[in-house]
Design a protein around this motif. Sequence first.
Motif, short mmCIF file in Angstrom:
data_model
loop_
_atom_site.label_atom_id
_atom_site.label_comp_id
_atom_site.label_asym_id
_atom_site.label_seq_id
_atom_site.Cartn_x
_atom_site.Cartn_y
_atom_site.Cartn_z
N GLY A 56 0.69 -1.33 0.18
CA GLY A 56 -0.14 -0.14 -0.09
C GLY A 56 0.75 1.38 0.05
N ALA A 57 1.91 1.17 0.96
CA ALA A 57 2.75 2.36 0.69
C ALA A 57 3.58 2.42 -0.53
CB ALA A 57 4.01 2.25 1.87
N VAL A 58 3.74 1.52 -1.27
CA VAL A 58 4.47 1.51 -2.47
C VAL A 58 3.34 2.24 -3.53
CG1 VAL A 58 5.25 0.44 -4.70
CG2 VAL A 58 6.22 -0.34 -2.15
N LEU A 59 2.40 1.66 -3.52
CA LEU A 59 1.39 2.14 -4.58
C LEU A 59 0.97 3.65 -4.32
CD1 LEU A 59 -1.12 -0.81 -5.07
CD2 LEU A 59 0.71 -0.10 -6.39
N ALA A 60 0.82 4.13 -2.77
CA ALA A 60 0.43 5.34 -2.43
C ALA A 60 1.65 6.34 -2.91
CB ALA A 60 0.49 5.55 -0.88
N GLU A 61 2.85 6.07 -2.85
CA GLU A 61 3.91 6.89 -3.42
C GLU A 61 3.87 7.12 -4.94
OE1 GLU A 61 8.52 7.97 -2.89
OE2 GLU A 61 7.51 6.50 -1.42
N TRP B 254 5.08 -0.36 -10.60
CA TRP B 254 4.66 0.49 -11.61
C TRP B 254 4.48 -0.49 -13.19
CZ3 TRP B 254 6.27 1.59 -16.68
CH2 TRP B 254 5.59 2.69 -17.28
N ASP B 255 5.38 -1.37 -13.16
CA ASP B 255 5.66 -2.37 -14.15
C ASP B 255 4.34 -3.40 -14.06
OD1 ASP B 255 7.77 -1.45 -15.69
OD2 ASP B 255 9.33 -2.87 -14.93
N HIS B 256 4.07 -3.71 -12.86
CA HIS B 256 2.85 -4.65 -12.66
C HIS B 256 1.44 -4.04 -13.11
CE1 HIS B 256 1.14 -8.10 -10.69
NE2 HIS B 256 0.10 -7.18 -10.47
N VAL B 257 1.40 -2.73 -12.86
CA VAL B 257 0.29 -2.18 -13.33
C VAL B 257 0.16 -1.40 -14.67
CG1 VAL B 257 -0.63 -2.24 -10.81
CG2 VAL B 257 0.55 -0.05 -12.00
N SER B 258 1.24 -1.72 -15.52
CA SER B 258 0.90 -0.77 -16.55
C SER B 258 0.36 -1.72 -17.67
CB SER B 258 2.67 -0.88 -17.18
OG SER B 258 2.98 -2.43 -17.32
N GLY B 259 -0.17 -0.87 -18.56
CA GLY B 259 -0.86 -1.86 -19.77
C GLY B 259 -2.42 -1.90 -19.71
N GLN C 262 -7.06 -4.96 -4.73
CA GLN C 262 -6.94 -6.06 -3.92
C GLN C 262 -6.08 -7.16 -4.38
OE1 GLN C 262 -9.94 -4.77 -5.26
NE2 GLN C 262 -11.35 -6.51 -5.77
N THR C 263 -5.98 -7.30 -5.78
CA THR C 263 -5.04 -8.28 -6.47
C THR C 263 -3.74 -7.63 -6.69
OG1 THR C 263 -5.51 -7.53 -8.60
CG2 THR C 263 -7.24 -9.00 -7.78
N VAL C 264 -3.57 -6.57 -6.49
CA VAL C 264 -2.26 -5.92 -6.75
C VAL C 264 -1.31 -6.07 -5.25
CG1 VAL C 264 -0.75 -3.81 -7.28
CG2 VAL C 264 -2.77 -4.14 -8.68
N LEU C 265 -1.97 -5.78 -4.14
CA LEU C 265 -1.49 -5.68 -3.08
C LEU C 265 -0.76 -7.18 -2.82
CD1 LEU C 265 -3.96 -3.77 -0.62
CD2 LEU C 265 -1.85 -2.85 -1.68
#
Length: 224
Positions: free
Chosen positions: A35-40, A76-81, A87-90
């Motif tokens: 969550g901290a990584v995504l928030a940044e 970032w790469d994981h959510v690109s495209g 809930q699946t990214v965390l």
Amino acid sequence: MGEQPTLAEDLLLVLFQPDSGTIAGENTLFYVLAGAVLAELALDERVTSTTAGLGVTSIRAVDGRAPADPILRSAWDHVSGKAHPVQTVLPAIGPPLRQPLLDRLISRGDIRREKRKALGLFDTTVLIDGGSGRRSELLRDVRAFLVDGAEPTPRVAALAGLLWGSGTLPQFDAVIPWSSAVIARAQQLERDHWGAGAVAEAVTRTFNAIISSSILIATTALRR
């Protein structure tokens, strides 16, 4: 290391317990670090969010905004495209985060590894406070928000929210009193009261969605 610590590094440092050499909240740790990584990424305008009719928040990388930091870049790469539900990214990005983040804190001198003898016979390695004072500074900022009612920066609000979601706030009672007022203040974070100030509305919306989702998912895991 000359780079500014990431939000996830700050969170792990706060969760470090100098008296025992352990990390608080290990059972929800990968959720809150993720969550901290995504928030940044949200604060840096590297991801955007959408919310579907059922309240499911999804995030997607902003094209051309890849971060240089390798940990942030991996997320970032994981959510690109395409858009991915939070809930699946965390659980996808969280499990590998602990060790490289801890290594960074050791490299910075915030935490130290020390060799000791266990039972007077066996060599063992323990984690101890590095003496940088950064952990105390971060806790002071969180206390100012939760106890004194100070307007937080987004990073401080995120730290407070993720500590709340991890279920570890009672362990900080010596610094942050575990009181009904603090609990009420922390619960506001679940309702998107972040005090994001001058951050652009779109960034704030993505940031709020990510942290609120992280709190919900971590809290749900904690109750199981």
